[in-house]
Scaffold this active site. Structure first.
Site, mmCIF file in Angstrom:
data_model
loop_
_atom_site.group_PDB
_atom_site.id
_atom_site.type_symbol
_atom_site.label_atom_id
_atom_site.label_comp_id
_atom_site.label_asym_id
_atom_site.label_seq_id
_atom_site.Cartn_x
_atom_site.Cartn_y
_atom_site.Cartn_z
ATOM 1 N N ARG A 48 -9.560 5.247 11.246
ATOM 2 C CA ARG A 48 -8.107 5.090 11.299
ATOM 3 C C ARG A 48 -7.478 6.011 12.350
ATOM 4 O O ARG A 48 -7.051 5.545 13.399
ATOM 5 C CB ARG A 48 -7.497 5.379 9.920
ATOM 6 C CG ARG A 48 -8.022 4.489 8.794
ATOM 7 C CD ARG A 48 -7.520 3.064 8.922
ATOM 8 N NE ARG A 48 -8.018 2.195 7.874
ATOM 9 C CZ ARG A 48 -7.399 1.991 6.715
ATOM 10 N NH1 ARG A 48 -6.280 2.598 6.433
ATOM 11 N NH2 ARG A 48 -7.932 1.168 5.830
ATOM 12 N N HIS A 97 -11.192 7.197 5.274
ATOM 13 C CA HIS A 97 -10.242 8.301 5.469
ATOM 14 C C HIS A 97 -10.957 9.595 5.077
ATOM 15 O O HIS A 97 -11.745 9.600 4.123
ATOM 16 C CB HIS A 97 -9.034 8.169 4.521
ATOM 17 C CG HIS A 97 -7.906 7.329 5.021
ATOM 18 N ND1 HIS A 97 -7.167 6.531 4.168
ATOM 19 C CD2 HIS A 97 -7.352 7.188 6.254
ATOM 20 C CE1 HIS A 97 -6.213 5.925 4.867
ATOM 21 N NE2 HIS A 97 -6.303 6.303 6.122
ATOM 22 N N ASP A 109 0.812 -1.223 0.000
ATOM 23 C CA ASP A 109 0.000 0.000 0.000
ATOM 24 C C ASP A 109 0.848 1.278 0.000
ATOM 25 O O ASP A 109 0.305 2.376 0.135
ATOM 26 C CB ASP A 109 -0.911 0.027 1.247
ATOM 27 C CG ASP A 109 -2.257 -0.652 1.008
ATOM 28 O OD1 ASP A 109 -2.715 -0.696 -0.156
ATOM 29 O OD2 ASP A 109 -2.854 -1.128 1.990
ATOM 30 N N CYS A 158 -4.886 9.965 -2.603
ATOM 31 C CA CYS A 158 -4.157 8.973 -1.807
ATOM 32 C C CYS A 158 -2.736 8.781 -2.307
ATOM 33 O O CYS A 158 -1.839 8.457 -1.533
ATOM 34 C CB CYS A 158 -4.864 7.623 -1.857
ATOM 35 S SG CYS A 158 -6.502 7.644 -1.158
ATOM 36 N N ARG A 165 0.708 -1.897 7.393
ATOM 37 C CA ARG A 165 1.273 -0.669 6.817
ATOM 38 C C ARG A 165 2.268 0.026 7.754
ATOM 39 O O ARG A 165 2.838 1.063 7.390
ATOM 40 C CB ARG A 165 0.143 0.310 6.446
ATOM 41 C CG ARG A 165 -0.820 -0.234 5.402
ATOM 42 C CD ARG A 165 -1.680 0.887 4.801
ATOM 43 N NE ARG A 165 -0.881 1.836 4.045
ATOM 44 C CZ ARG A 165 -1.352 2.961 3.497
ATOM 45 N NH1 ARG A 165 -2.629 3.268 3.641
ATOM 46 N NH2 ARG A 165 -0.569 3.767 2.814
HETATM 47 N N1 ARG Z 1 -5.297 0.300 1.022
HETATM 48 C C1 ARG Z 1 -4.992 1.536 1.674
HETATM 49 C C2 ARG Z 1 -5.527 1.519 3.092
HETATM 50 O O1 ARG Z 1 -6.612 1.032 3.278
HETATM 51 C C3 ARG Z 1 -5.561 2.683 0.903
HETATM 52 C C4 ARG Z 1 -5.159 4.000 1.444
HETATM 53 C C5 ARG Z 1 -5.758 5.137 0.677
HETATM 54 N N2 ARG Z 1 -5.185 6.340 1.042
HETATM 55 C C6 ARG Z 1 -5.871 7.456 1.361
HETATM 56 N N3 ARG Z 1 -5.210 8.538 1.551
HETATM 57 N N4 ARG Z 1 -7.171 7.421 1.509
HETATM 58 O O2 ARG Z 1 -4.896 1.975 4.021
#
Ligand code: ARG
Length: 271
Positions: A139, A168, A68, A262, A93
């Site tokens: 998150r 997000h 990612d 992103c 991550r």
């Molecule tokens: N697969 C990543 C996650 O879920 C995607 C992140 C997307 N980034 C963003 N800035 N929205 O963390």
């Protein structure tokens, strides 16, 4: 209304090791194949488009085992040349945070803060002229909002995200210029919606279809707005406000739950 673009500096990371091998948001389905070559081409189109518009694109090396990492917006938040590092919510991550910190330390950034609380960089922080808008719910920790306010010395507005597809802040809200934004109200709690109405009464409101095309995951330089091309309903309203929408196809990266924004971290200079 006439709009002026201002030259920006962005940090991007090529999708060299991109894949969908786990699922941490509803867009990710590890059973769906990803065309890595196509992902690379789509990402290069975005990078080249920024450069053609006169922006600077810095590159972070992709690391194996961090699929990612292409979503560079999550790696830090940079305002006034000050770097607030990230701390990721998911173990998958976590190591991206250190890769970003190393990049900043190696590129002349002296004010670098390693966070105590979970924050996923510009995924959940959006900078307007007057505020630092901060998402929470999926998150970033609410505690990261105070940490950001103290570090940047900018007033933070906490916003509660309630729809897992918009996990997000940058999937549901985009800063167009100054204190002008576009957003999708249903992604937010009733109270946060009221806050947004109060602070941004003239905001461009996105439809559910445009939000579902990840149309709010966009990047504006004050004039050009780069956004997923499938978010067709946003083009007219953006033009009516004097912006120049530029549709991008990042379909392969959408399989990871991300698009234009992103993939793009903005390095905001000290003024
Ligand atoms: N697969 C990543 C996650 O879920 C995607 C992140 C997307 N980034 C963003 N800035 N929205 O963390």
């Amino acid at each position: 209304m006439h709009r002026d673009a201002t030259p920006r500096r962005y940090l991007m990371c090529p999708p060299a090791h991109f894949r969908v091998s786990y699922s941490i948001n509803p867009w990710m389905d590890p059973a769906k194949p990803v065309d890595l070559q196509l992902a690379q081409t789509q990402w290069e189109d975005l990078r080249d488009r920024y450069r053609a518009l006169g922006h600077t694109v810095e590159l972070l090396d992709a690391r194996p085992g961090l699929p990612d990492m292409v979503f560079a917006a999550n790696g830090a938040t940079v305002v006034d040349g000050r770097v607030l590092g990230a701390r990721f919510a998911y173990a998958e991550r976590a190591a991206e945070a250190e890769a970003h910190l190393e990049w900043f330390r190696g590129h002349g950034f002296t004010e670098v803060h390693e966070p105590s609380h979970i924050n996923e960089g510009e995924g959940d922080f959006a900078v307007t002229a007057g505020w630092l808008l901060a998402g929470r719910g999926f998150r970033s920790s609410p505690l990261s909002h105070d940490e950001a306010q103290e570090f940047f010395g900018r007033p933070v507005i906490g916003l509660d995200l309630v729809d897992p597809r918009y996990y997000h802040l940058d999937t549901a809200l985009c800063v167009l210029d100054g204190d002008e934004i576009m957003y999708y109200p249903d992604a937010f709690s009733p109270g946060s919606r009221a806050v947004l109405r109060r602070l941004f009464p003239d905001a461009l409101i996105a439809s559910s279809a445009d939000a579902a095309a990840l149309g709010l995951n966009a990047v504006s330089d004050g004039r050009h707005v780069l956004l997923p091309q499938a978010a067709t309903g946003l083009f007219g309203p953006l033009r009516d406000r004097g912006f120049e929408p530029i549709g991008m196809d990042l379909g392969e990266l959408l399989k990871g739950g991300g698009s234009v924004k992103c993939c793009t971290q903005e390095l905001r200079p000290a003024v």
